[in-house]
Design an enzyme around this catalytic site. Structure first.
Site, mmCIF file in Angstrom:
data_model
loop_
_atom_site.group_PDB
_atom_site.id
_atom_site.type_symbol
_atom_site.label_atom_id
_atom_site.label_comp_id
_atom_site.label_asym_id
_atom_site.label_seq_id
_atom_site.Cartn_x
_atom_site.Cartn_y
_atom_site.Cartn_z
ATOM 1 C CG ASP A 10 -1.946 1.681 1.515
ATOM 2 O OD1 ASP A 10 -2.538 1.882 0.200
ATOM 3 O OD2 ASP A 10 -2.187 1.592 1.863
ATOM 4 C CB SER A 11 0.368 4.962 -0.287
ATOM 5 O OG SER A 11 -1.243 4.854 -0.142
ATOM 6 C CE1 TYR A 42 2.726 5.906 -2.635
ATOM 7 C CE2 TYR A 42 2.024 3.561 -3.420
ATOM 8 C CZ TYR A 42 3.007 4.625 -3.188
ATOM 9 O OH TYR A 42 4.403 4.021 -3.166
ATOM 10 N N GLY A 43 -2.684 9.462 -3.740
ATOM 11 C CA GLY A 43 -3.408 10.386 -3.949
ATOM 12 C C GLY A 43 -3.748 11.769 -5.788
ATOM 13 C CB CYS A 73 -2.967 0.510 -2.821
ATOM 14 S SG CYS A 73 -2.722 2.709 -2.641
ATOM 15 C CG ASN A 74 -9.358 1.177 -2.970
ATOM 16 O OD1 ASN A 74 -10.094 0.876 -3.896
ATOM 17 N ND2 ASN A 74 -9.145 0.949 -1.901
ATOM 18 C CD GLU A 152 0.739 6.981 5.672
ATOM 19 O OE1 GLU A 152 1.457 6.582 6.620
ATOM 20 O OE2 GLU A 152 -0.191 5.724 5.303
ATOM 21 C CB CYS A 184 -9.066 5.300 0.756
ATOM 22 S SG CYS A 184 -7.804 5.558 1.128
ATOM 23 C CB THR A 185 -6.597 0.223 1.829
ATOM 24 O OG1 THR A 185 -5.987 0.927 1.498
ATOM 25 C CG2 THR A 185 -7.360 -0.568 0.815
ATOM 26 C CG HIS A 186 -4.864 5.011 4.634
ATOM 27 N ND1 HIS A 186 -4.531 4.440 3.279
ATOM 28 C CD2 HIS A 186 -3.996 4.732 5.223
ATOM 29 C CE1 HIS A 186 -3.021 4.211 2.862
ATOM 30 N NE2 HIS A 186 -2.597 5.026 4.363
HETATM 31 N N1 DGL Z 1 -4.636 3.500 0.727
HETATM 32 C C1 DGL Z 1 -4.773 3.839 -0.222
HETATM 33 C C2 DGL Z 1 -5.431 3.843 -1.328
HETATM 34 O O1 DGL Z 1 -6.741 2.599 -1.387
HETATM 35 C C3 DGL Z 1 -4.020 5.284 0.496
HETATM 36 C C4 DGL Z 1 -3.813 5.811 -1.656
HETATM 37 C C5 DGL Z 1 -3.311 7.337 -1.297
HETATM 38 O O2 DGL Z 1 -2.090 7.120 -0.415
HETATM 39 O O3 DGL Z 1 -4.198 8.848 -1.405
HETATM 40 O O4 DGL Z 1 -6.180 4.294 -1.943
#
Ligand code: DGL
Length: 268
Positions: A10-11, A42-43, A73-74, A152, A184-186
């Protein structure tokens, strides 16, 4: 049978919510996790940068002899899952996308919300999911890059988080949705706070369970489920190990979890 670990990337720390779901579904598997917390979110990055950074994480997991990689990570999935499958044809990949199909199945008033990062919200991938699975629903999609950095920093239960969540969720409340997809997995790390704001009549849906079942299916198909073996759970991050440690507290009971850091070079 294959006792090599399952790789998850993941990011940042968001994919830990997916790790938890997979470990619940497949408690005897070994895992290697890598989160790119030094470079999150990453978004808000370009597709090229997301893909290049995701490839670095894939290479790291391959160096750990993983048998399958979950792109938890989406933002990475919608940006480069297809490319990864071409680049690494021998590695099974499982991606993460918002569970729009599930939302369309459970929504009674046919009004659903999708909250994700801006990359996912703008992606053709998500647009296609909406067209394919929720064409008979009114879908409110909104991307925010404000939540991931707070999670984070370990601020999931802070006043700042309450303030941001209240602002981000207001449009969904005004639209009267009855199902909200966490794209988003967060976000499952702040699911309780979201539920409090949205009220109990809105169903919140994350991707963890669906991904875990898909991992099981793929491992079964490939005859790669783990047999009896000394299980290992290794968590790596490009940032500080304190936040993943805190977020995984109590997840694995008395199983030993190893934490480590990893740095990679990235040139524009
Ligand atoms: N957990 C990431 C996701 O599911 C977050 C992406 C990001 O860092 O913006 O997209």
């Amino acid at each position: 049978m294959n006792n090599n670990p399952i790789g998850i990337l993941d990011s940042g720390v968001g994919g830990l919510t997916v790790l938890k779901a997979i470990a619940k579904e497949l408690p005897d598997e070994s895992f290697v996790y890598i989160g790119d917390s030094a470079n999150t979110p990453y978004g808000s990055k370009s597709k090229e940068e997301i893909c290049a950074r995701t490839s670095k994480l894939v290479d790291f997991l391959i160096s750990k002899q993983v048998k399958l990689i979950v792109v938890a990570c989406n933002s990475s999935t919608v940006s480069c899952l297809e490319e990864l499958r071409k680049e690494y044809p021998d590695m099974p990949f499982i991606g993460t996308v918002p569970v729009i199909k599930t939302a369309a199945a459970v929504s009674k008033n046919r009004r659903i919300g999708v909250l994700s990062t801006t990359t996912t919200a703008k992606s053709d991938y998500q647009k296609r999911l909406i067209e394919e699975f929720a064409s008979d629903c009114t879908v409110f999609s909104h991307g925010s890059d404000d939540l991931v950095p707070l999670i984070e920093r370990g601020k999931e239960r802070s006043e700042e988080m309450t303030h941001v969540l209240t602002k981000v969720l207001k449009p969904f409340q005004e639209e009267g949705i009855d199902a909200l997809v966490l794209g988003c997995t967060h976000f499952p790390f702040v699911e309780d706070q979201m539920q409090d704001i949205m009220g109990k009549d809105v169903q919140l849906l994350d991707s963890g369970g669906a991904i875990a079942r898909q991992v099981r299916r793929v491992l079964e198909q490939n005859n790669s489920l783990a047999g009896e073996h000394p299980q290992t759970i290794s968590i790596f991050t490009t940032g500080s190990i304190d936040i993943p440690k805190k977020l995984l507290q109590d997840t694995f009971g008395n199983k030993a979890v190893e934490y480590g850091t990893y740095a990679y070079e990235y040139n524009n």
